[in-house]
Design an enzyme around this catalytic site. Structure first.
Site, PDB file in Angstrom:
ATOM      1  N   LYS A  50      40.586  41.913  43.248  1.00  0.00           N
ATOM      2  CA  LYS A  50      41.656  41.556  41.520  1.00  0.00           C
ATOM      3  C   LYS A  50      41.445  40.491  41.055  1.00  0.00           C
ATOM      4  O   LYS A  50      42.884  40.414  40.757  1.00  0.00           O
ATOM      5  CB  LYS A  50      42.708  42.774  40.620  1.00  0.00           C
ATOM      6  CG  LYS A  50      41.750  44.188  41.072  1.00  0.00           C
ATOM      7  CD  LYS A  50      40.238  44.446  40.649  1.00  0.00           C
ATOM      8  CE  LYS A  50      40.001  44.591  38.780  1.00  0.00           C
ATOM      9  NZ  LYS A  50      38.823  44.647  38.281  1.00  0.00           N
ATOM     10  N   HIS A 105      37.441  42.028  51.129  1.00  0.00           N
ATOM     11  CA  HIS A 105      38.112  42.383  50.905  1.00  0.00           C
ATOM     12  C   HIS A 105      39.107  42.077  52.021  1.00  0.00           C
ATOM     13  O   HIS A 105      40.307  42.211  52.289  1.00  0.00           O
ATOM     14  CB  HIS A 105      39.088  42.944  49.424  1.00  0.00           C
ATOM     15  CG  HIS A 105      37.993  42.988  48.230  1.00  0.00           C
ATOM     16  ND1 HIS A 105      37.766  42.351  47.936  1.00  0.00           N
ATOM     17  CD2 HIS A 105      37.625  44.435  47.772  1.00  0.00           C
ATOM     18  CE1 HIS A 105      37.774  42.048  46.693  1.00  0.00           C
ATOM     19  NE2 HIS A 105      37.607  43.355  46.498  1.00  0.00           N
ATOM     20  N   SER A 135      45.583  44.191  36.953  1.00  0.00           N
ATOM     21  CA  SER A 135      44.517  44.164  36.757  1.00  0.00           C
ATOM     22  C   SER A 135      44.763  45.505  37.680  1.00  0.00           C
ATOM     23  O   SER A 135      43.418  46.431  37.593  1.00  0.00           O
ATOM     24  CB  SER A 135      43.446  42.763  37.763  1.00  0.00           C
ATOM     25  OG  SER A 135      42.033  43.168  37.499  1.00  0.00           O
TER      26      SER A 135
END
Length: 292
Positions: A50, A105, A135
């Site tokens: 995010k 990620h 988010s």
């Protein structure tokens, strides 16, 4: 060997990275990340969840489209910039044209070893952690592979205790910055892209060695605006929404400072205290609100 820590039926931690539980993803698969054969021309997009991943995917795709117009593919950005942690990654990545791109990620310790050894280009997007937290809260309400967080307070404490999806935002940023001399890495702030997208695209092109015309850069910028991405099915994951992988659209506002609509005064004061303690003398600044 490091063990797997099961945090819930939906998430597990291996080393520093928290993964979403999904059928078929094994520890062997995760170990396989490190032995992926990359090429010197590959581009790696690294982010904490995010932090602007979809946005940077679109920017990278548009830059590569402009630099190699004969190789433009009529597929979604998810295929053009496949996810390292995805089960179909190896097949998609191997079949991609040069320069190949992938996104992830994971923390630096789980990146393919060739990322450092071959000094491939790494783009790291940072976003102020208060907006990341907000988010993430909405993301847990949308993605079917995550348990919906009951309240904002729940995700607030998970985030500060390093148990939110992705792991520790603080450590993720610190660990990548610590690797800056071992990796060919370009740090870019989400908020800087909001303030001057063209300027940041120009810097990114210089880092990637892509000499685009002014007209080509203008096109990259135009295609990468929030308005255009929201209506572009190749960029906005509309296919996943239609396939019931998400409960609602993944693109919300594309703003900075939305955290002010969620944080209580007490939460904000506590967050600031933790941020100061954990980030210490971190040399890169964060933009908390475009009106600041």
């Amino acid at each position: 060997m490091d063990s797997v820590e099961h945090l819930s039926p939906y998430m597990f931690r291996y080393k520093s990275t928290i993964f979403a539980t999904r059928e078929g993803l094994t520890l062997e698969d995760i170990h396989g990340f490190q032995h992926l054969e990359v090429r010197p021309t590959d581009i790696c997009l690294c982010t904490f969840p995010k932090s602007g991943t979809m946005w940077m995917q679109e920017i990278l795709v548009q830059i590569v489209n402009a630099a190699y117009p004969n190789q433009v593919e009529d597929v979604s950005n998810r295929m053009r910039v496949p996810w390292l942690e995805g089960m179909s990654f190896n097949n998609v990545f191997r079949e991609s044209h040069d320069p190949r791109m992938f996104r992830t990620h994971v923390f630096p310790d789980l990146l393919p070893k060739d990322v450092k050894a071959k000094k491939i280009k790494v783009v790291y997007v940072m976003r102020n952690p208060k907006d990341v937290l907000v988010s993430l809260y909405h993301f847990t309400q949308s993605w079917i592979q995550l348990e919906s967080v009951k309240t904002f307070g729940d995700i607030f404490w998970d985030f500060l205790e390093d148990n939110a999806p992705g792991g520790s935002w603080f450590d993720h940023v610190l660990h990548f910055h610590r690797e800056k001399d071992q990796m060919d890495i370009h740090f870019i702030k989400y908020e800087d892209m909001l303030m001057d997208l063209r300027g940041e695209v120009v810097k990114l092109c210089a880092f990637l060695g892509k000499d685009l015309t002014d007209e080509a850069i203008d096109h990259v910028v135009e295609m990468s605006t929030f308005k255009n991405m929201k209506t572009n099915p190749k960029a906005n994951y509309k296919d996943l929404l239609e396939a019931d992988k998400y409960r609602k659209p993944t693109m919300r506002k594309g703003e900075a400072g939305d955290w002010k609509n969620y944080f209580t005064v007490a939460q904000n004061e506590h967050f600031d205290k933790v941020f100061k303690e954990r980030m210490g003398e971190f040399p890169l600044s964060f933009t908390w609100d475009l009106q600041q």
